[in-house]
Scaffold this motif. Structure first.
Motif, PDB file in Angstrom:
ATOM      1  N   LEU A  37      79.477 -33.706  77.501  1.00 43.67           N
ATOM      2  CA  LEU A  37      78.318 -33.660  78.380  1.00 43.67           C
ATOM      3  C   LEU A  37      77.072 -33.882  77.534  1.00 43.67           C
ATOM      4  O   LEU A  37      76.831 -33.146  76.574  1.00 43.67           O
ATOM      5  CB  LEU A  37      78.204 -32.308  79.089  1.00 43.67           C
ATOM      6  CG  LEU A  37      78.985 -32.115  80.396  1.00 43.67           C
ATOM      7  CD1 LEU A  37      80.484 -32.092  80.137  1.00 43.67           C
ATOM      8  CD2 LEU A  37      78.564 -30.817  81.073  1.00 43.67           C
ATOM      9  N   SER A  38      76.293 -34.895  77.888  1.00 49.86           N
ATOM     10  CA  SER A  38      75.039 -35.129  77.185  1.00 49.86           C
ATOM     11  C   SER A  38      73.989 -34.145  77.671  1.00 49.86           C
ATOM     12  O   SER A  38      74.223 -33.354  78.586  1.00 49.86           O
ATOM     13  CB  SER A  38      74.560 -36.567  77.431  1.00 49.86           C
ATOM     14  OG  SER A  38      74.020 -36.685  78.742  1.00 49.86           O
ATOM     15  N   GLY A  39      72.800 -34.224  77.089  1.00 49.44           N
ATOM     16  CA  GLY A  39      71.699 -33.399  77.561  1.00 49.44           C
ATOM     17  C   GLY A  39      71.183 -33.889  78.902  1.00 49.44           C
ATOM     18  O   GLY A  39      71.435 -35.018  79.320  1.00 49.44           O
ATOM     19  N   GLY A  40      70.443 -33.002  79.586  1.00 49.97           N
ATOM     20  CA  GLY A  40      69.836 -33.384  80.852  1.00 49.97           C
ATOM     21  C   GLY A  40      70.014 -32.323  81.913  1.00 49.97           C
ATOM     22  O   GLY A  40      70.909 -31.471  81.827  1.00 49.97           O
ATOM     23  N   THR A  41      69.171 -32.370  82.924  1.00 54.76           N
ATOM     24  CA  THR A  41      69.218 -31.362  83.975  1.00 54.76           C
ATOM     25  C   THR A  41      70.391 -31.574  84.928  1.00 54.76           C
ATOM     26  O   THR A  41      70.881 -30.614  85.524  1.00 54.76           O
ATOM     27  CB  THR A  41      67.906 -31.353  84.767  1.00 54.76           C
ATOM     28  OG1 THR A  41      67.596 -32.677  85.209  1.00 54.76           O
ATOM     29  CG2 THR A  41      66.764 -30.856  83.896  1.00 54.76           C
ATOM     30  N   THR A  42      70.855 -32.814  85.079  1.00 55.64           N
ATOM     31  CA  THR A  42      71.999 -33.056  85.962  1.00 55.64           C
ATOM     32  C   THR A  42      73.302 -32.632  85.296  1.00 55.64           C
ATOM     33  O   THR A  42      74.179 -32.047  85.941  1.00 55.64           O
ATOM     34  CB  THR A  42      72.065 -34.532  86.387  1.00 55.64           C
ATOM     35  OG1 THR A  42      70.796 -34.943  86.894  1.00 55.64           O
ATOM     36  CG2 THR A  42      73.115 -34.730  87.477  1.00 55.64           C
ATOM     37  N   THR A  43      73.444 -32.894  84.001  1.00 53.22           N
ATOM     38  CA  THR A  43      74.632 -32.406  83.287  1.00 53.22           C
ATOM     39  C   THR A  43      74.616 -30.883  83.199  1.00 53.22           C
ATOM     40  O   THR A  43      75.672 -30.248  83.194  1.00 53.22           O
ATOM     41  CB  THR A  43      74.712 -33.018  81.880  1.00 53.22           C
ATOM     42  OG1 THR A  43      73.461 -32.849  81.205  1.00 53.22           O
ATOM     43  CG2 THR A  43      75.067 -34.498  81.944  1.00 53.22           C
ATOM     44  N   TYR A  44      73.432 -30.301  83.145  1.00 52.53           N
ATOM     45  CA  TYR A  44      73.303 -28.842  83.176  1.00 52.53           C
ATOM     46  C   TYR A  44      73.838 -28.290  84.502  1.00 52.53           C
ATOM     47  O   TYR A  44      74.581 -27.293  84.524  1.00 52.53           O
ATOM     48  CB  TYR A  44      71.839 -28.464  82.980  1.00 52.53           C
ATOM     49  CG  TYR A  44      71.518 -26.995  83.099  1.00 52.53           C
ATOM     50  CD1 TYR A  44      71.862 -26.098  82.099  1.00 52.53           C
ATOM     51  CD2 TYR A  44      70.845 -26.504  84.221  1.00 52.53           C
ATOM     52  CE1 TYR A  44      71.535 -24.746  82.200  1.00 52.53           C
ATOM     53  CE2 TYR A  44      70.520 -25.156  84.329  1.00 52.53           C
ATOM     54  CZ  TYR A  44      70.874 -24.290  83.325  1.00 52.53           C
ATOM     55  OH  TYR A  44      70.567 -22.951  83.425  1.00 52.53           O
ATOM     56  N   ALA A  45      73.488 -28.948  85.609  1.00 52.44           N
ATOM     57  CA  ALA A  45      74.030 -28.544  86.913  1.00 52.44           C
ATOM     58  C   ALA A  45      75.538 -28.727  86.950  1.00 52.44           C
ATOM     59  O   ALA A  45      76.276 -27.891  87.486  1.00 52.44           O
ATOM     60  CB  ALA A  45      73.362 -29.347  88.027  1.00 52.44           C
ATOM     61  N   LEU A  46      76.025 -29.824  86.371  1.00 50.13           N
ATOM     62  CA  LEU A  46      77.468 -30.091  86.330  1.00 50.13           C
ATOM     63  C   LEU A  46      78.210 -29.003  85.565  1.00 50.13           C
ATOM     64  O   LEU A  46      79.305 -28.579  85.967  1.00 50.13           O
ATOM     65  CB  LEU A  46      77.714 -31.460  85.690  1.00 50.13           C
ATOM     66  CG  LEU A  46      79.158 -31.837  85.392  1.00 50.13           C
ATOM     67  CD1 LEU A  46      80.023 -31.815  86.651  1.00 50.13           C
ATOM     68  CD2 LEU A  46      79.213 -33.214  84.727  1.00 50.13           C
ATOM     69  N   ALA A  47      77.640 -28.539  84.464  1.00 49.58           N
ATOM     70  CA  ALA A  47      78.307 -27.511  83.645  1.00 49.58           C
ATOM     71  C   ALA A  47      78.676 -26.289  84.473  1.00 49.58           C
ATOM     72  O   ALA A  47      79.759 -25.710  84.305  1.00 49.58           O
ATOM     73  CB  ALA A  47      77.416 -27.116  82.473  1.00 49.58           C
ATOM     74  N   HIS A  48      77.799 -25.880  85.383  1.00 51.51           N
ATOM     75  CA  HIS A  48      78.094 -24.716  86.231  1.00 51.51           C
ATOM     76  C   HIS A  48      79.322 -24.955  87.104  1.00 51.51           C
ATOM     77  O   HIS A  48      80.088 -24.015  87.376  1.00 51.51           O
ATOM     78  CB  HIS A  48      76.891 -24.392  87.113  1.00 51.51           C
ATOM     79  CG  HIS A  48      75.723 -23.828  86.359  1.00 51.51           C
ATOM     80  ND1 HIS A  48      74.793 -24.625  85.719  1.00 51.51           N
ATOM     81  CD2 HIS A  48      75.346 -22.541  86.119  1.00 51.51           C
ATOM     82  CE1 HIS A  48      73.891 -23.847  85.141  1.00 51.51           C
ATOM     83  NE2 HIS A  48      74.195 -22.590  85.368  1.00 51.51           N
ATOM     84  N   HIS A  49      79.529 -26.187  87.534  1.00 51.39           N
ATOM     85  CA  HIS A  49      80.676 -26.494  88.394  1.00 51.39           C
ATOM     86  C   HIS A  49      81.972 -26.653  87.601  1.00 51.39           C
ATOM     87  O   HIS A  49      83.054 -26.722  88.196  1.00 51.39           O
ATOM     88  CB  HIS A  49      80.402 -27.780  89.182  1.00 51.39           C
ATOM     89  CG  HIS A  49      79.412 -27.595  90.292  1.00 51.39           C
ATOM     90  ND1 HIS A  49      79.782 -27.212  91.569  1.00 51.39           N
ATOM     91  CD2 HIS A  49      78.068 -27.717  90.319  1.00 51.39           C
ATOM     92  CE1 HIS A  49      78.703 -27.118  92.326  1.00 51.39           C
ATOM     93  NE2 HIS A  49      77.654 -27.419  91.593  1.00 51.39           N
ATOM     94  N   LEU A  50      81.871 -26.718  86.292  1.00 54.50           N
ATOM     95  CA  LEU A  50      83.069 -26.884  85.464  1.00 54.50           C
ATOM     96  C   LEU A  50      83.613 -25.560  84.936  1.00 54.50           C
ATOM     97  O   LEU A  50      84.660 -25.542  84.282  1.00 54.50           O
ATOM     98  CB  LEU A  50      82.752 -27.805  84.277  1.00 54.50           C
ATOM     99  CG  LEU A  50      82.374 -29.245  84.634  1.00 54.50           C
ATOM    100  CD1 LEU A  50      82.016 -30.012  83.366  1.00 54.50           C
ATOM    101  CD2 LEU A  50      83.513 -29.949  85.373  1.00 54.50           C
ATOM    102  N   LEU A  51      82.940 -24.483  85.226  1.00 56.71           N
ATOM    103  CA  LEU A  51      83.356 -23.185  84.673  1.00 56.71           C
ATOM    104  C   LEU A  51      84.737 -22.769  85.139  1.00 56.71           C
ATOM    105  O   LEU A  51      85.445 -22.046  84.424  1.00 56.71           O
ATOM    106  CB  LEU A  51      82.330 -22.106  85.043  1.00 56.71           C
ATOM    107  CG  LEU A  51      80.950 -22.232  84.396  1.00 56.71           C
ATOM    108  CD1 LEU A  51      79.999 -21.185  84.957  1.00 56.71           C
ATOM    109  CD2 LEU A  51      81.055 -22.108  82.875  1.00 56.71           C
TER     110      LEU A  51
END
Length: 275
Positions: free
Chosen positions: A105-119
């Motif tokens: 996952l690269s940096g960014g606010t959309t990848t940050y949102a994605l990280a929460h869904h990958l938990l």
């Protein structure tokens, strides 16, 4: 926009911003009629958007901000934009991830949102150059303990950018030695001519290394990124397998993109070539 009296502030401001960008400027009285809200509400919305740096208030209305190709907003400034679109994109992108895979996952606010869904996706190995993304996984582990199937997170070193990404030679060297099944890449801008671009030269080089190390490249970008060009291009559209975006992307842009790669519009399905 005639039936929007009950919109949340976030949704109303997204509509205002789209209108400003599409028309090149709007007047307060036009927005009050279209949104069905008071002058005071519109002016508060314009104040909030101006503080985020995405439009400029002028007498009686607002106009778009003309940004230099080197302008790079900070993470906090970007995190308040297109929240609903980013959440929709993150949810759709998470469905592409299989348990037990190695992803980046690269940096960014959309990848940050994605990280929460990958938990809740078990047994992932996550490589990231984003301090914010790494914090999502580490915070989950601190809260719930080292549960079975929790992601293994590899955070690259490097120099921190305004968007809280780690870039530069240290990050580049770490990424070059790794190989991942899928890369989820946030971008500053995307276009047919310039491909993927960023205003940060060091980030461009780190993103090139991420693309080179991935078997599949998935760009996660809301519709406002289309047509934006930063200082440095780091990948052509032909190097991207899939673009996950939101329903705000215009039909003409969808047709252009679908000629080059697989297009996933959150909530609508898939267009374009198979990967």
């Amino acid at each position: 926009m005639s039936e929007n009296q009950n919109l949340l502030a976030e949704q109303r401001r997204a509509l205002i911003l789209d209108e400003v960008r599409r028309r090149g400027g709007v007047r307060v009285n036009e927005l009050t009629r279209k949104l069905g809200v008071s002058d005071m509400t519109v002016r508060r919305d314009l104040d909030a958007l101006a503080r985020q740096g995405v439009l400029e208030k002028v007498h009686g209305g607002a106009v778009p901000v003309v940004e230099a190709s080197t302008h790079e907003p900070g993470f906090e400034a970007k995190s308040g934009l297109e929240l609903t679109a980013k959440e929709d994109i993150a949810r759709a992108a998470a469905e592409l991830v299989a348990p037990g895979t190695a992803i980046a996952l690269s940096g960014g606010t959309t990848t940050y949102a994605l990280a929460h869904h990958l938990l809740e996706v078990p047994d992932l190995t996550v490589v990231t150059n984003s301090v914010r993304v790494a914090d999502v996984f580490h915070a989950a582990q601190r809260t719930s303990g080292q549960r079975q199937g929790a992601a293994t997170v590899v955070l690259t070193g490097g120099v921190r950018t305004p968007s809280d990404s780690l870039v530069g030679p240290v990050a580049d060297q770490a990424i070059a030695a790794l190989h991942f099944d899928m890369l989820f890449l946030g971008v500053h801008g995307i276009s047919i001519e310039a491909g993927l671009s960023t205003p940060n030269l060091a980030e461009a080089e780190t993103n090139r290394r991420l693309v080179q190390s991935a078997r599949r490249v998935v760009v996660v970008a809301d519709h406002t990124k289309w047509g934006t060009v930063g200082l440095s291009s780091f990948a052509a559209l032909e190097q991207v397998d899939t673009l996950v975006t939101d329903a705000g992307l215009p039909a003409e842009a969808r047709a252009d993109i679908a000629e080059h790669l697989r297009l996933v519009v959150a909530g609508e399905g898939v267009d374009g070539a198979d990967i």
